[in-house]
Motif scaffolding. Structure first.
Motif, PDB file in Angstrom:
ATOM      1  N   GLU A 118      -7.105   9.551  -8.428  1.00 53.83           N
ATOM      2  CA  GLU A 118      -6.397   8.395  -7.780  1.00 53.83           C
ATOM      3  C   GLU A 118      -6.351   7.590  -8.768  1.00 53.83           C
ATOM      4  O   GLU A 118      -6.246   6.733  -8.207  1.00 53.83           O
ATOM      5  CB  GLU A 118      -7.798   7.545  -6.953  1.00 53.83           C
ATOM      6  CG  GLU A 118      -8.342   8.017  -5.928  1.00 53.83           C
ATOM      7  CD  GLU A 118      -6.431   8.391  -4.301  1.00 53.83           C
ATOM      8  OE1 GLU A 118      -5.928   7.630  -4.929  1.00 53.83           O
ATOM      9  OE2 GLU A 118      -6.483   8.958  -3.447  1.00 53.83           O
ATOM     10  N   ILE A 134      -9.031   4.124  -0.286  1.00 55.52           N
ATOM     11  CA  ILE A 134      -9.580   5.456  -0.158  1.00 55.52           C
ATOM     12  C   ILE A 134     -11.724   5.506   0.679  1.00 55.52           C
ATOM     13  O   ILE A 134     -12.303   4.257  -0.143  1.00 55.52           O
ATOM     14  CB  ILE A 134      -9.649   5.986  -1.624  1.00 55.52           C
ATOM     15  CG1 ILE A 134      -8.357   5.877  -2.019  1.00 55.52           C
ATOM     16  CG2 ILE A 134     -10.336   7.210  -1.373  1.00 55.52           C
ATOM     17  CD1 ILE A 134      -8.571   4.826  -3.187  1.00 55.52           C
ATOM     18  N   GLN A 139      -6.770  -4.583   4.016  1.00 56.45           N
ATOM     19  CA  GLN A 139      -6.056  -3.730   4.323  1.00 56.45           C
ATOM     20  C   GLN A 139      -5.364  -5.544   5.473  1.00 56.45           C
ATOM     21  O   GLN A 139      -3.985  -5.434   4.605  1.00 56.45           O
ATOM     22  CB  GLN A 139      -6.479  -2.781   5.508  1.00 56.45           C
ATOM     23  CG  GLN A 139      -7.165  -1.674   4.877  1.00 56.45           C
ATOM     24  CD  GLN A 139      -6.102  -0.439   6.264  1.00 56.45           C
ATOM     25  OE1 GLN A 139      -5.274  -0.650   6.753  1.00 56.45           O
ATOM     26  NE2 GLN A 139      -6.824   0.579   5.964  1.00 56.45           N
ATOM     27  N   SER A 193      -0.032  -0.804  -5.447  1.00 55.50           N
ATOM     28  CA  SER A 193      -0.393  -1.264  -4.688  1.00 55.50           C
ATOM     29  C   SER A 193      -1.675  -1.341  -5.717  1.00 55.50           C
ATOM     30  O   SER A 193      -2.049  -0.792  -6.447  1.00 55.50           O
ATOM     31  CB  SER A 193      -0.913   0.011  -4.090  1.00 55.50           C
ATOM     32  OG  SER A 193      -1.519   0.895  -3.771  1.00 55.50           O
ATOM     33  N   LYS A 194      -2.252  -2.507  -5.507  1.00 52.76           N
ATOM     34  CA  LYS A 194      -4.048  -3.424  -5.005  1.00 52.76           C
ATOM     35  C   LYS A 194      -4.868  -1.580  -4.073  1.00 52.76           C
ATOM     36  O   LYS A 194      -4.533  -1.050  -3.505  1.00 52.76           O
ATOM     37  CB  LYS A 194      -4.306  -3.930  -4.961  1.00 52.76           C
ATOM     38  CG  LYS A 194      -4.093  -5.420  -5.815  1.00 52.76           C
ATOM     39  CD  LYS A 194      -4.654  -4.559  -7.805  1.00 52.76           C
ATOM     40  CE  LYS A 194      -3.747  -5.685  -8.685  1.00 52.76           C
ATOM     41  NZ  LYS A 194      -4.449  -5.803  -9.608  1.00 52.76           N
ATOM     42  N   LYS A 195      -5.839  -0.333  -5.133  1.00 51.78           N
ATOM     43  CA  LYS A 195      -6.797   0.445  -4.474  1.00 51.78           C
ATOM     44  C   LYS A 195      -7.804   0.481  -4.834  1.00 51.78           C
ATOM     45  O   LYS A 195      -8.691  -0.132  -6.386  1.00 51.78           O
ATOM     46  CB  LYS A 195      -5.760   1.372  -5.062  1.00 51.78           C
ATOM     47  CG  LYS A 195      -6.377   2.800  -4.820  1.00 51.78           C
ATOM     48  CD  LYS A 195      -5.225   3.559  -4.969  1.00 51.78           C
ATOM     49  CE  LYS A 195      -5.334   3.833  -6.467  1.00 51.78           C
ATOM     50  NZ  LYS A 195      -4.084   5.394  -6.822  1.00 51.78           N
ATOM     51  N   PRO A 243      -8.531   3.528  -9.858  1.00 50.10           N
ATOM     52  CA  PRO A 243      -8.832   2.196  -8.212  1.00 50.10           C
ATOM     53  C   PRO A 243      -8.967   1.269  -9.775  1.00 50.10           C
ATOM     54  O   PRO A 243      -9.188   1.498 -10.185  1.00 50.10           O
ATOM     55  CB  PRO A 243     -10.030   2.822  -7.908  1.00 50.10           C
ATOM     56  CG  PRO A 243      -9.922   4.627  -7.920  1.00 50.10           C
ATOM     57  CD  PRO A 243      -9.670   4.754  -9.341  1.00 50.10           C
ATOM     58  N   PRO A 284       1.392  -0.807   0.288  1.00 49.71           N
ATOM     59  CA  PRO A 284      -0.121  -0.042   0.300  1.00 49.71           C
ATOM     60  C   PRO A 284       1.289   1.684  -0.436  1.00 49.71           C
ATOM     61  O   PRO A 284       1.848   1.154   0.661  1.00 49.71           O
ATOM     62  CB  PRO A 284      -0.834   0.089   1.821  1.00 49.71           C
ATOM     63  CG  PRO A 284      -0.819  -1.217   1.710  1.00 49.71           C
ATOM     64  CD  PRO A 284       0.576  -2.305   1.467  1.00 49.71           C
ATOM     65  N   GLU A 298      -4.786  -0.820  -0.607  1.00 48.95           N
ATOM     66  CA  GLU A 298      -4.735   0.192  -0.250  1.00 48.95           C
ATOM     67  C   GLU A 298      -6.225   0.840   0.066  1.00 48.95           C
ATOM     68  O   GLU A 298      -6.709   0.527  -1.144  1.00 48.95           O
ATOM     69  CB  GLU A 298      -3.836   1.589  -1.357  1.00 48.95           C
ATOM     70  CG  GLU A 298      -3.679   3.118  -0.956  1.00 48.95           C
ATOM     71  CD  GLU A 298      -2.650   3.231  -1.758  1.00 48.95           C
ATOM     72  OE1 GLU A 298      -2.842   4.690  -2.013  1.00 48.95           O
ATOM     73  OE2 GLU A 298      -1.527   2.846  -2.651  1.00 48.95           O
ATOM     74  N   HIS A 303      -6.802   4.388   4.580  1.00 48.08           N
ATOM     75  CA  HIS A 303      -5.368   5.176   4.121  1.00 48.08           C
ATOM     76  C   HIS A 303      -5.288   6.881   4.272  1.00 48.08           C
ATOM     77  O   HIS A 303      -4.614   7.343   4.224  1.00 48.08           O
ATOM     78  CB  HIS A 303      -4.595   4.483   2.688  1.00 48.08           C
ATOM     79  CG  HIS A 303      -4.266   2.898   3.220  1.00 48.08           C
ATOM     80  ND1 HIS A 303      -4.764   2.389   3.059  1.00 48.08           N
ATOM     81  CD2 HIS A 303      -3.186   2.833   3.676  1.00 48.08           C
ATOM     82  CE1 HIS A 303      -4.302   0.993   3.243  1.00 48.08           C
ATOM     83  NE2 HIS A 303      -2.672   1.236   3.770  1.00 48.08           N
TER      84      HIS A 303
END
Length: 403
Positions: free
Chosen positions: A74, A38, A31, A11-13, A77, A6, A36, A54
């Motif tokens: 972002e 949002i 998590q 990172s995966k989001k 995502p 993260p 990650e 995060h």
């Protein structure tokens, strides 16, 4: 699939549109998998998922351009998860057309939020059994519908979720007030239509957690063993849930069949909460569906199953499989409700509740203000039988107060 760390490249989001207690559990599960998170909502500090994400953003959730601008910021995502239905669904449609991944998909969120479109899909296209109903956009329409259905009848705003705006009408003199009240509590902005439904005596209510996941290049649909729940007479939020349901195998089979048919039509990836009514005269009826982990009913899976509903949803959102979910113990859940409106509430009675031996847990949502009947937490309990778990959950919940 690769999952990076993260906040770093690779990172995966995931982005949660809506950051309540359901989003909080999704954020925790994400998590745990190194994803990650949002969190987005219409106000700051209060939404529980913002406490564990995060990053957090505060926007008008009905503003299409605000949602789209944030998603692009972002950039992008890996999954946009609709945690609530009270958002601008046109934004989701346009983002999906641009190539963004909406979970479960934009069409499903749009249909499930709209009670008229959901009823047309379920009853008219899929031929699932439901209560008798009419659509109305005036007081006179409602009066004609109630005359045909008979009193009492139930009004639901076109844009609704979790029982918001549901009004029971007992006589013609109540129609105008009920119509205005239903529209005033509609979700997601203005609405001019309601669904007028036959009022039925309910014997049992079930939630069928139905999920779709990727297995190679194929999408698989599966269900969790149905959950049973109840609410006080005339109240439209669930107070108590238990798992597994205590209905016959035949009813479970029919409920799962209805749920699979609906979810396969809605498509996408992720978990749906499909609500089923069993009436006192023996009918098994489709009621509604949520395009996300359902509220109080599904929280019982935090202790009842080996993989809970939130982990299922996150896995599916990321393109990961959940081939099987097993019941590990009978369990029950009971909500903790506020009685009054206040800021900075205090939760008391935890010492007494947690002295109850054998599998009692409490989840507090951490909301900074209350209003009457706001969900502030939940008691979870396990037992050797469903009845034992229910008794523990009820006792523990009775000891906990919101001051």
């Amino acid at each position: 699939m690769e999952i990076g760390s993260p906040l770093l490249v690779g990172s995966k989001k995931i982005m949660l549109l809506g950051s309540g207690e359901l989003g909080k559990e999704m954020a925790i599960e994400a998590q745990r998998m190194g994803v990650e998170v949002i969190a987005v909502d219409r106000y700051d500090m209060a939404p529980p998922a913002m406490h564990v994400a995060h990053r957090r953003y505060v926007i008008n959730m009905l503003d299409k351009n605000a949602i789209k601008a944030l998603v692009h910021r972002e950039g992008p995502p890996d999954a946009i998860i609709a945690e609530i239905e009270a958002i601008n669904t046109d934004a989701l449609v346009e983002l999906e057309e641009e190539g963004f991944k909406v979970v479960p998909n934009a069409r499903a969120v749009k249909i499930c939020m709209n009670r008229i479109e959901l009823r047309r899909l379920a009853a008219e296209k899929l031929q699932l059994p439901t209560t008798r109903y009419f659509f109305a956009e005036s007081v006179e329409d409602v009066k004609r519908a109630c005359k045909d259905l008979g009193f009492p009848c139930l009004l639901k705003p076109e844009m609704s979720s979790s029982g918001h705006g549901h009004v029971l009408i007992s006589k013609y003199d109540d129609v105008e007030r009920g119509f205005k009240e239903a529209l005033a509590h509609a979700r997601g902005g203005s609405s001019s239509k309601v669904v007028v439904e036959e009022y039925v005596k309910i014997d049992r209510e079930l939630t069928v957690l139905t999920y779709r996941y990727l297995l190679g290049n194929n999408v698989v649909t599966n269900t969790v063993l149905p959950i049973e729940h109840q609410r006080p007479e005339g109240v439209y939020y669930y107070v108590e849930s238990w798992h597994p349901a205590t209905v016959s195998e035949e009813i479970m089979k029919r409920a799962r069949d209805y749920a699979i048919r609906l979810v396969n039509e809605l498509g996408g990836l992720g978990i749906y909460g499909v609500e089923i009514l069993i009436t006192r005269d023996g009918r098994v009826l489709f009621s509604e569906a949520a395009p996300r982990p359902p509220h109080d009913t599904g929280l019982v899976t935090l202790v009842s199953t080996d993989i809970n509903e939130f982990q299922i949803h996150v896995r599916s959102a990321l393109g990961l499989p959940t081939p099987e979910v097993k019941l590990v113990t009978p369990a029950a859940a009971h909500v903790i409700l506020a009685d009054t409106e206040t800021w900075a509430p205090r939760i008391t009675g935890l010492e007494e509740a947690l002295r109850i031996p054998g599998g009692v847990q409490v989840r507090l949502f951490g909301k900074p203000f209350t209003y009457r009947h706001r969900r502030m937490g939940i008691v979870l309990a396990t037992g050797s039988t469903v009845q034992e778990a229910r008794e523990k959950a009820r006792l523990a919940a009775s000891l906990i107060k919101v001051r």
